[in-house]
Design an enzyme around this catalytic site. Structure first.
Site, PDB file in Angstrom:
ATOM      1  N   GLY A 174       3.014  73.968  17.989  1.00  0.00           N
ATOM      2  CA  GLY A 174       3.088  73.446  19.350  1.00  0.00           C
ATOM      3  C   GLY A 174       4.509  73.077  19.720  1.00  0.00           C
ATOM      4  N   PRO A 222       7.999  70.711  20.285  1.00  0.00           N
ATOM      5  CA  PRO A 222       8.711  69.694  19.505  1.00  0.00           C
ATOM      6  C   PRO A 222       8.282  68.273  19.863  1.00  0.00           C
ATOM      7  CG  PRO A 222      10.237  71.401  20.240  1.00  0.00           C
ATOM      8  CD  PRO A 222       8.923  71.674  20.916  1.00  0.00           C
ATOM      9  N   ARG A 223       7.977  68.032  21.136  1.00  0.00           N
ATOM     10  CA  ARG A 223       7.565  66.689  21.556  1.00  0.00           C
ATOM     11  C   ARG A 223       6.307  66.249  20.818  1.00  0.00           C
ATOM     12  NH1 ARG A 223       3.846  64.546  24.740  1.00  0.00           N
ATOM     13  NH2 ARG A 223       3.102  66.602  25.409  1.00  0.00           N
ATOM     14  N   GLY A 265       5.131  67.707  18.144  1.00  0.00           N
ATOM     15  CA  GLY A 265       5.428  67.778  16.716  1.00  0.00           C
ATOM     16  C   GLY A 265       5.928  66.455  16.172  1.00  0.00           C
ATOM     17  N   GLU A 269       5.339  74.212  13.235  1.00  0.00           N
ATOM     18  CA  GLU A 269       5.763  75.459  13.874  1.00  0.00           C
ATOM     19  C   GLU A 269       6.003  75.149  15.347  1.00  0.00           C
ATOM     20  OE1 GLU A 269       6.458  78.212  12.366  1.00  0.00           O
ATOM     21  OE2 GLU A 269       5.817  77.497  10.400  1.00  0.00           O
ATOM     22  N   CYS A 275       6.248  81.970  21.655  1.00  0.00           N
ATOM     23  CA  CYS A 275       7.258  81.051  21.126  1.00  0.00           C
ATOM     24  C   CYS A 275       8.475  81.773  20.580  1.00  0.00           C
ATOM     25  CB  CYS A 275       6.648  80.159  20.047  1.00  0.00           C
ATOM     26  SG  CYS A 275       5.954  81.057  18.638  1.00  0.00           S
TER      27      CYS A 275
END
Length: 486
Positions: free
Chosen positions: A208, A210-211, A213, A230, A264
């Site tokens: 998903g 970075p936020r 994550g 990821e 992505c």
């Protein structure tokens, strides 16, 4: 299907208040008991689960095509290429090499351990959680599952609630194929996922943003749970002056607009000189027309934006720079045309966030050195691409930058290779998977040294006291092996 009708499914607690304060506790306890029983450890059980997963794909092909079309407007060809064939390939690869992956790995020994048995054993972590995204709702859900099952874990699968039709198939149909004593699907949105993350897992695999994550990693840290993240990011694409513009345009347009840009590893922006931009624009227009026709909206091969929220976000980005190609949109269909933006400034929103849509901004640079400076000022991307007729330019781009994956004069197809890991670095993630890398990700590599209970005299040399002669002998026998000694 209710929780009583199928143990492999935990219902969405937002619509079922009867589940009480913790709808996950019983399911997680059941899975842990199954793992403790040793059920998942034999190779025969793992292979049976992988074969059942393959049967799920084969038996429900048409149903999966329909779900992907409803969620993302995917054509059958695109669904096959990016979702089903690639996932089936991972299953077949795991089945082919499963027993060899599971074998104890002998290691080199020094003189002090010559009579011992030294090896690495690959053990399952236990209960693992896989949190999947919506953009490739089968591939990015099931490929990690292949690794978790091959490694002998019990699994909680959390598909994305955003890709609703695919989530429904995964929740209602997939559990019929797998052993429900060691597998469960959990439904719900961010609130339910947050409650799920309060529990202790032995491994968490998240795909998903970075936020989110960071949220997952913070939750995992409370239990010291290892994670694979990821994530995404802004993937740069450098186009050198020394190139064939039509070849570059074909390749860039293909994997920028595939899945309506909701990929992505797609190129997020192009860096090139003003002169190359002038040659590239008509080539990109030609590629788009050849791929999707004069009216891309009517093309069966161009997907749609996943939901209204993402559509509105993307439509807002169309105001950045100047639209050179495309720019049309239709809210009723969640359609955004394949678009190219020029005269884009670094401070504009389209250059500050991952686009995740069929929009390709072009920023001008004077050459490779300036492009590398632009790239290296940003967070490390998941993917980086360089196009040039000069192999030296491509090698320079590779040597002087860092990214999760790198593509020279090609992109996209690296994700189809089970022989290469997919994963980010820094802001774009940690850890990798695909093929054996998936098996290793979901396995604890346990160092084992087995010694004879007798022959104690041989150990005397390592016991105190330590006169000078004994220190010299110890230094010699404990030195790393100069050659492989198994």
């Amino acid at each position: 299907m209710s929780c009583e009708e199928g143990k492999g499914l935990v219902k969405d607690s937002r619509s079922d208040p009867t589940l009480g304060m913790d709808p996950f506790e019983d399911t997680l306890r059941r899975l842990r008991e199954a793992f403790s029983s040793g059920l998942t450890r034999p190779a025969e059980f793992r292979a049976a689960q992988l074969k059942a997963l393959g049967s799920f794909l084969q038996d429900n092909r048409e149903l999966l095509h329909q779900a992907l079309a409803q969620d993302l407007g995917k054509s059958v060809a695109e669904s096959e290429m990016s979702e089903i064939i690639t996932t089936k390939g991972e299953i077949d690869w795991a089945l082919r090499y499963l027993r060899s992956w599971m074998k104890d790995e002998k290691v080199s020994k020094n003189l002090a351990t010559q009579l011992d048995s030294a090896f690495i054993r690959k053990e399952p972590f236990g209960l693992v959680l896989i949190i999947a995204p919506w953009n490739y709702p089968l591939n990015l859900t099931l490929v990690p599952l292949v690794g978790a099952l091959a490694a002998g874990n019990c699994v909680v699968l959390k598909p994305s609630e955003i890709s609703q039709s695919s989530e429904k198939v995964l929740a209602e149909v997939l559990p019929r194929y797998l052993d429900q004593s060691c597998f469960a699907v959990v439904l719900g949105g961010p609130e339910e996922t947050g409650r799920l993350l309060e529990h202790k897992f032995d491994y968490i695999f998240f795909t998903g943003s970075p936020r989110v994550g960071k949220i997952v990693m913070t939750a995992a840290s409370k239990h010291l749970t290892p994670v694979t993240l990821e994530l995404g990011g802004k993937n740069p694409c450098y186009v050198d002056d020394d190139c064939d513009p039509q070849t570059v345009a074909n390749r860039v347009a293909f994997f920028r607009y595939f899945n309506a840009g909701q990929t992505c590893v797609a190129p997020d922006y192009v860096l090139c000189s003003p002169e190359t931009q002038e040659r590239l624009l008509p080539a990109l227009q030609n590629a788009i027309t050849r791929f999707y026709g004069e009216d891309p909206r009517s093309s069966p091969d161009l997907g749609r934006i996943i939901n209204e929220k993402h559509f509105q976000r993307l439509r807002g980005l169309l105001g950045c720079g100047r639209v050179a190609i495309g720019g049309q949109s239709d809210e009723s269909e969640r359609y955004i045309a394949p678009t190219v933006l020029v005269d884009v400034q670094d401070a504009e929103p389209v250059m500050q966030e991952e686009i995740f849509g069929p929009i390709l901004p072009i920023m001008n640079v004077r050459g490779l050195d300036e492009a590398i400076d632009v790239i290296n000022r940003r967070e490390k991307p998941l993917a980086l691409y360089a196009f040039s007729n000069s192999s030296q330019v491509v090698k320079q781009a590779l040597a002087r930058t860092s990214s999760g994956i790198f593509g020279g004069n090609k992109g996209f197809f690296h994700v189809t290779l089970p022989t290469m890991p997919l994963g980010g670095v820094g802001h774009s993630g940690m850890g990798g998977y695909h093929g054996k890398f998936s098996f290793d990700t979901f396995s604890h590599h346990r160092s084992c040294l087995l010694s004879c209970a007798g022959l104690e005299k041989l150990n005397d040399i390592t016991y105190p006291p330590y006169p000078n002669w004994k220190q010299k002998v110890i230094n010699y026998i404990l030195s790393p092996p100069s050659c492989t000694i198994l």
